[in-house]
Design a protein around this motif. Structure first.
Motif, PDB file in Angstrom:
ATOM      1  N   MET A 153       0.879  -1.164   0.103  1.00  0.00           N
ATOM      2  CA  MET A 153      -0.125   0.099   0.132  1.00  0.00           C
ATOM      3  C   MET A 153       0.947   1.251   0.017  1.00  0.00           C
ATOM      4  SD  MET A 153      -3.090  -1.252   0.318  1.00  0.00           S
ATOM      5  CE  MET A 153      -4.101  -0.016   0.539  1.00  0.00           C
ATOM      6  N   ILE A 154       0.245   2.421  -0.595  1.00  0.00           N
ATOM      7  CA  ILE A 154       0.851   3.418  -0.444  1.00  0.00           C
ATOM      8  C   ILE A 154       0.063   4.673   0.103  1.00  0.00           C
ATOM      9  CG2 ILE A 154       2.489   3.101  -2.652  1.00  0.00           C
ATOM     10  CD1 ILE A 154       0.575   4.682  -4.226  1.00  0.00           C
ATOM     11  N   LYS A 155       0.724   5.740   0.729  1.00  0.00           N
ATOM     12  CA  LYS A 155      -0.028   6.631   1.137  1.00  0.00           C
ATOM     13  C   LYS A 155       0.137   7.988   0.291  1.00  0.00           C
ATOM     14  CE  LYS A 155       0.695   5.348   5.988  1.00  0.00           C
ATOM     15  NZ  LYS A 155       1.363   5.575   7.374  1.00  0.00           N
ATOM     16  N   ILE A 156      -1.129   8.358   0.209  1.00  0.00           N
ATOM     17  CA  ILE A 156      -1.377   9.708  -0.874  1.00  0.00           C
ATOM     18  C   ILE A 156      -2.048  10.785   0.091  1.00  0.00           C
ATOM     19  CG2 ILE A 156      -2.567  10.796  -2.839  1.00  0.00           C
ATOM     20  CD1 ILE A 156      -0.719   8.584  -3.497  1.00  0.00           C
ATOM     21  N   THR A 157      -1.289  11.947  -0.120  1.00  0.00           N
ATOM     22  CA  THR A 157      -1.540  13.086   0.770  1.00  0.00           C
ATOM     23  C   THR A 157      -2.251  14.010  -0.179  1.00  0.00           C
ATOM     24  OG1 THR A 157       0.282  12.905   2.177  1.00  0.00           O
ATOM     25  CG2 THR A 157      -0.783  15.035   2.056  1.00  0.00           C
ATOM     26  N   PHE A 158      -3.387  14.693   0.332  1.00  0.00           N
ATOM     27  CA  PHE A 158      -4.452  15.393  -0.723  1.00  0.00           C
ATOM     28  C   PHE A 158      -3.946  17.113  -0.284  1.00  0.00           C
ATOM     29  CE2 PHE A 158      -6.401  11.581  -0.697  1.00  0.00           C
ATOM     30  CZ  PHE A 158      -6.635  11.412  -2.185  1.00  0.00           C
ATOM     31  N   PRO A 159      -4.495  17.850  -0.918  1.00  0.00           N
ATOM     32  CA  PRO A 159      -4.196  19.296  -0.639  1.00  0.00           C
ATOM     33  C   PRO A 159      -4.594  19.772   0.775  1.00  0.00           C
ATOM     34  CG  PRO A 159      -4.895  19.022  -2.956  1.00  0.00           C
ATOM     35  CD  PRO A 159      -4.911  17.778  -2.361  1.00  0.00           C
ATOM     36  N   ASP A 160      -5.780  19.084   1.161  1.00  0.00           N
ATOM     37  CA  ASP A 160      -6.103  19.571   2.620  1.00  0.00           C
ATOM     38  C   ASP A 160      -5.362  18.779   3.754  1.00  0.00           C
ATOM     39  OD1 ASP A 160      -7.244  16.820   2.311  1.00  0.00           O
ATOM     40  OD2 ASP A 160      -9.025  17.544   2.912  1.00  0.00           O
ATOM     41  N   LEU A 161      -4.415  18.034   3.133  1.00  0.00           N
ATOM     42  CA  LEU A 161      -3.289  17.268   4.165  1.00  0.00           C
ATOM     43  C   LEU A 161      -4.192  16.090   4.600  1.00  0.00           C
ATOM     44  CD1 LEU A 161      -1.385  20.300   6.195  1.00  0.00           C
ATOM     45  CD2 LEU A 161      -1.048  19.122   4.090  1.00  0.00           C
ATOM     46  N   SER A 162      -5.163  15.779   4.218  1.00  0.00           N
ATOM     47  CA  SER A 162      -5.613  14.273   4.670  1.00  0.00           C
ATOM     48  C   SER A 162      -4.933  13.297   3.924  1.00  0.00           C
ATOM     49  CB  SER A 162      -7.232  14.262   4.170  1.00  0.00           C
ATOM     50  OG  SER A 162      -7.420  14.502   2.890  1.00  0.00           O
ATOM     51  N   VAL A 163      -4.739  12.033   4.348  1.00  0.00           N
ATOM     52  CA  VAL A 163      -4.145  10.965   3.924  1.00  0.00           C
ATOM     53  C   VAL A 163      -5.053   9.813   3.784  1.00  0.00           C
ATOM     54  CG1 VAL A 163      -2.066   9.682   4.218  1.00  0.00           C
ATOM     55  CG2 VAL A 163      -2.019  12.001   4.969  1.00  0.00           C
ATOM     56  N   LYS A 164      -4.824   9.010   2.419  1.00  0.00           N
ATOM     57  CA  LYS A 164      -5.689   7.848   2.202  1.00  0.00           C
ATOM     58  C   LYS A 164      -4.540   6.872   1.801  1.00  0.00           C
ATOM     59  CE  LYS A 164     -10.264   9.664   1.474  1.00  0.00           C
ATOM     60  NZ  LYS A 164     -11.314   9.818   0.073  1.00  0.00           N
ATOM     61  N   GLU A 165      -4.804   5.600   2.017  1.00  0.00           N
ATOM     62  CA  GLU A 165      -3.962   4.456   1.209  1.00  0.00           C
ATOM     63  C   GLU A 165      -4.573   3.867   0.019  1.00  0.00           C
ATOM     64  OE1 GLU A 165      -3.215   1.850   4.459  1.00  0.00           O
ATOM     65  OE2 GLU A 165      -1.448   2.844   5.175  1.00  0.00           O
ATOM     66  N   PHE A 166      -3.577   3.529  -0.793  1.00  0.00           N
ATOM     67  CA  PHE A 166      -4.247   2.982  -2.152  1.00  0.00           C
ATOM     68  C   PHE A 166      -3.225   1.947  -2.339  1.00  0.00           C
ATOM     69  CE2 PHE A 166      -5.650   7.391  -2.061  1.00  0.00           C
ATOM     70  CZ  PHE A 166      -7.082   7.128  -2.747  1.00  0.00           C
ATOM     71  N   GLU A 167      -3.911   0.917  -3.278  1.00  0.00           N
ATOM     72  CA  GLU A 167      -2.680   0.035  -3.753  1.00  0.00           C
ATOM     73  C   GLU A 167      -1.628   0.624  -4.521  1.00  0.00           C
ATOM     74  OE1 GLU A 167      -3.033  -3.441  -3.440  1.00  0.00           O
ATOM     75  OE2 GLU A 167      -4.877  -3.598  -2.250  1.00  0.00           O
ATOM     76  N   ASN A 168      -0.504  -0.157  -4.471  1.00  0.00           N
ATOM     77  CA  ASN A 168       0.720   0.363  -5.139  1.00  0.00           C
ATOM     78  C   ASN A 168       0.377   0.221  -6.740  1.00  0.00           C
ATOM     79  OD1 ASN A 168       3.359   1.337  -5.524  1.00  0.00           O
ATOM     80  ND2 ASN A 168       4.062  -0.760  -5.753  1.00  0.00           N
TER      81      ASN A 168
END
Length: 234
Positions: free
Chosen positions: A1-16
């Motif tokens: 899994m990888i962690k993606i940070t959004f402009p509002d600084l929230s973080v979600k995990e997604f498949e590589n």
């Protein structure tokens, strides 16, 4: 899994290997439809390029200005595709985005294009836009690239000067047309409908008067028809 940070600084995990398009779709299908390019860690990427590491993403929508260079670079490829269909023996130099629009340098042999020919080329480009072909990135080795473009001496020149140890040489395909390019590009040619070809001039290959004179076609592309019309009126 990888962690993606959004402009509002929230973080979600997604498949590589997730793509920006998939990330946008996971948030909202309507958002995915509006996106035309993405930025990962401040670097522009294609919507369908796999993301292989953690990063901060920005999903750039149709209402966003400041990314006209992506549209114009993609429209240069659309121009080249139209030229190849109209003039099958065409060979291509470079086709970058510039400060105001784009151009493509073309070798048509004994065929000379004038500004009277531009409406015919635009009509072919419009037909290609209507076909809505996806723009697909492929990464190849240097040897594969040399084989792919063996019939175009200008592309062979560009590839030959690349580092032999380069692990990635990228090309983009839309329909039956493939071009050598680093990218990024919009996801589909249907994003390129608001364009105008402006003029024709000459340019020496690699700006060297000792080289062959190519024909340079200039154009512009915008996100919406209003911006295009405003530019034409200026």
């Amino acid at each position: 899994m990888i962690k993606i940070t959004f402009p509002d600084l929230s973080v979600k995990e997604f498949e590589n290997g997730v793509t920006a398009n998939q990330i946008a779709t996971s948030i909202s299908p309507s958002l995915a439809k509006k996106c035309f390019i993405a930025k990962l860690n401040d670097e522009l990427i294609d919507l369908n390029s796999p993301i292989l590491h953690n990063g901060k993403i920005e999903l750039i929508t149709g209402g966003t200005s400041g990314y006209e260079s992506v549209l114009n670079h993609s429209c240069a490829h659309l121009l080249a595709q139209a030229i190849r269909e109209l003039y099958p023996n065409a060979m291509f130099g470079v086709g970058p985005a510039i400060e105001e629009g784009f151009y493509y340098d073309i070798d048509l042999g004994d065929v000379k294009i004038t500004e009277e020919d531009l409406p015919k080329i635009e009509k072919k480009m419009q037909a290609l836009v209507a076909a809505a072909e996806p723009i697909v990135r492929k990464e190849v080795s240097k040897a594969e690239a040399l084989e792919m473009f063996k019939n175009d001496p200008y592309k062979i020149d560009l590839i030959s000067r690349m580092d032999d140890n380069a692990q990635v040489i990228s090309c983009y395909t839309q329909g039956d047309f493939t071009d050598l390019c680093r990218g990024p590009h919009v996801d589909t040619v249907k994003e390129l409908k608001n364009f105008k070809l402006l003029k024709v001039s000459g340019a020496y290959w690699k700006n060297d008067a000792k080289n062959h004179m190519l024909q340079r076609i200039y154009g512009v592309c915008f996100r919406n028809e209003e911006d295009l019309n405003d530019y034409i009126k200026e």
